[in-house]
Design a protein around this motif. Structure first.
Motif, short mmCIF file in Angstrom:
data_model
loop_
_atom_site.label_atom_id
_atom_site.label_comp_id
_atom_site.label_asym_id
_atom_site.label_seq_id
_atom_site.Cartn_x
_atom_site.Cartn_y
_atom_site.Cartn_z
N GLN A 152 0.82 -1.21 0.00
CA GLN A 152 0.00 0.00 0.00
C GLN A 152 0.85 1.27 0.00
OE1 GLN A 152 -3.30 -0.04 2.81
NE2 GLN A 152 -3.49 -2.26 2.64
N LEU A 212 -0.46 4.37 -1.78
CA LEU A 212 -1.57 5.02 -1.08
C LEU A 212 -1.08 5.87 0.09
CD1 LEU A 212 -4.13 2.05 -0.90
CD2 LEU A 212 -4.13 3.96 -2.52
N PRO A 228 -6.45 12.16 -1.08
CA PRO A 228 -7.61 11.27 -1.20
C PRO A 228 -7.29 9.78 -1.15
CG PRO A 228 -7.08 12.31 -3.32
CD PRO A 228 -6.27 13.01 -2.28
N ALA A 229 -6.04 9.39 -1.46
CA ALA A 229 -5.69 7.97 -1.44
C ALA A 229 -5.76 7.38 -0.04
CB ALA A 229 -4.30 7.76 -2.03
N LYS A 256 -8.09 7.34 1.94
CA LYS A 256 -9.39 6.70 2.17
C LYS A 256 -9.35 5.21 1.87
CE LYS A 256 -11.56 9.46 -0.65
NZ LYS A 256 -12.65 10.09 -1.44
N PHE A 257 -8.41 4.77 1.05
CA PHE A 257 -8.38 3.38 0.60
C PHE A 257 -7.41 2.51 1.40
CE2 PHE A 257 -9.67 6.09 -2.91
CZ PHE A 257 -10.84 5.47 -3.33
N ALA A 295 0.01 7.99 -6.22
CA ALA A 295 -1.20 7.81 -5.41
C ALA A 295 -2.45 7.90 -6.27
CB ALA A 295 -1.24 8.85 -4.30
N ASN A 296 -2.46 8.84 -7.20
CA ASN A 296 -3.62 8.99 -8.08
C ASN A 296 -3.80 7.76 -8.96
OD1 ASN A 296 -4.28 11.52 -7.06
ND2 ASN A 296 -3.04 12.62 -8.59
N ILE A 300 -5.29 5.03 -6.76
CA ILE A 300 -6.71 5.24 -6.48
C ILE A 300 -7.58 4.58 -7.55
CG2 ILE A 300 -8.54 7.00 -6.42
CD1 ILE A 300 -6.55 8.84 -4.99
N LYS A 301 -7.17 4.70 -8.82
CA LYS A 301 -7.95 4.14 -9.92
C LYS A 301 -8.10 2.63 -9.80
CE LYS A 301 -6.53 7.83 -13.10
NZ LYS A 301 -5.79 8.15 -14.35
N TYR A 351 -8.53 1.03 -7.05
CA TYR A 351 -9.47 0.70 -5.97
C TYR A 351 -10.89 1.15 -6.28
CZ TYR A 351 -5.59 -0.67 -2.98
OH TYR A 351 -4.49 -1.32 -2.45
N LYS A 352 -11.07 2.00 -7.28
CA LYS A 352 -12.40 2.48 -7.61
C LYS A 352 -13.14 1.48 -8.49
CE LYS A 352 -11.87 7.47 -7.09
NZ LYS A 352 -11.93 8.79 -7.77
#
Length: 288
Positions: free
Chosen positions: A168, A171, A194-195, A197-198, A280-281, A284-285, A287-288
């Motif tokens: 991780q 993240l 924002p990462a 959150k995951f 990180a961005n 994020i993709k 995990y969405k």
């Protein structure tokens, strides 16, 4: 961010610990890693430490956010060990002692600790470090540079530790060529990072007599719920790839980062922040 409680165990045989925790990379709190027969439980106290080493001059460390641009935080001042112990007993403080060598200064103290080595002899008992902190102090979120397994045993006070697998790292907004993230897990805004959150990890609260096993390469954010101190011992990484990564971190990566920081100064740090946020961005993709 999701945090699950860490299981607690006692009386486990080395073969079972290696199979169920070490090889699986599973954190756990061990209730009898330090034998209850150890002399430290009756002998050690702040007054005793002041008696045997109170006049020793030590370096103290503060908020690590001020050293985000480098692998290791620099000390912010000096005082005697006795003055520091008086301070943390008297009031909350962000000051900590990092990788403190009291056991090297007073090697006779090593005889006071009997380890129940659940790894069957892999723990480097000859290489202990002590960590002291005041109530409210905390380390930055990081993983250990040498990629070792870590056993952190609490002797005084209470620590709360959040741990996350190395997978991780993106993240965490991990800085390239460093071993920490730029986000503070407790205070940073998820609007800015924002990462966070995951993240999916564990929360361990260790009390005197308890030891947290942190697998090789795991991230940890350590908070002193009260003043206190602990001892950390290590076991070498299990896999060849972890050993190789640890050696590269120790002998190549950190020196490369120091060199680039000296050459490019703030531009190098700015570049690393941009890379951390870009990674990180991308994470994020997934995990969405």
């Amino acid at each position: 961010m999701k945090l699950k409680p860490v299981d607690k165990i006692s009386g486990i045989a080395p073969n079972d610990f290696i199979r169920d925790y070490l090889k699986k990379g599973q954190p756990v709190i061990i209730k009898d890693f330090i034998s209850p027969k150890s002399a430290c439980w009756d002998k050690w106290s702040y007054d005793y430490f002041k008696e045997i080493a109170g006049s020793e001059v030590i370096s103290v460390y503060g908020k690590e956010e001020e050293s985000q641009d480098r692998a290791a935080s620099a000390p912010i001042g000096k005082m005697t060990f006795g003055e520091y112990l008086d301070l943390i007993q008297r009031e909350p403080t962000e000051l900590r002692l990092f990788l403190f060598d009291l056991l090297k200064l007073r090697p006779e103290l090593k005889k006071d600790v009997i380890y129940n080595d659940v790894t069957g002899g892999k723990v480097l008992q000859w290489l202990p470090y002590m960590f002291f902190g005041g109530e409210g102090s905390a380390t930055r979120n990081h993983f250990d540079i040498d990629m070792s397994h870590v056993f952190i045993s609490q002797f005084q006070g209470v620590k709360k530790i959040w741990v996350f697998p190395n997978s991780q790292s993106d993240l965490m907004y991990k800085l390239p060529y460093n071993f920490h993230g730029i986000a503070n897990l407790k205070t940073s805004s998820v609007d800015e990072y924002p990462a966070l959150k995951f993240l999916d990890g564990y929360e361990a609260e260790i009390h005197p007599g308890e030891t947290l096993y942190m697998p090789a390469g795991w991230w940890h954010y350590i908070q002193y719920a009260t003043e206190g101190y602990s001892i950390s011992v290590r076991a070498l990484p299990s896999s060849f790839s972890e050993k190789l990564k640890g050696a590269r971190n120790l002998f190549i990566t950190r020196y490369f980062d120091d060199t680039m920081r000296k050459i490019f100064k703030g531009r190098w740090f700015d570049y690393k922040i941009q890379m951390a946020k870009a990674r990180a961005n991308r994470a994020i993709k997934k995990y969405k």
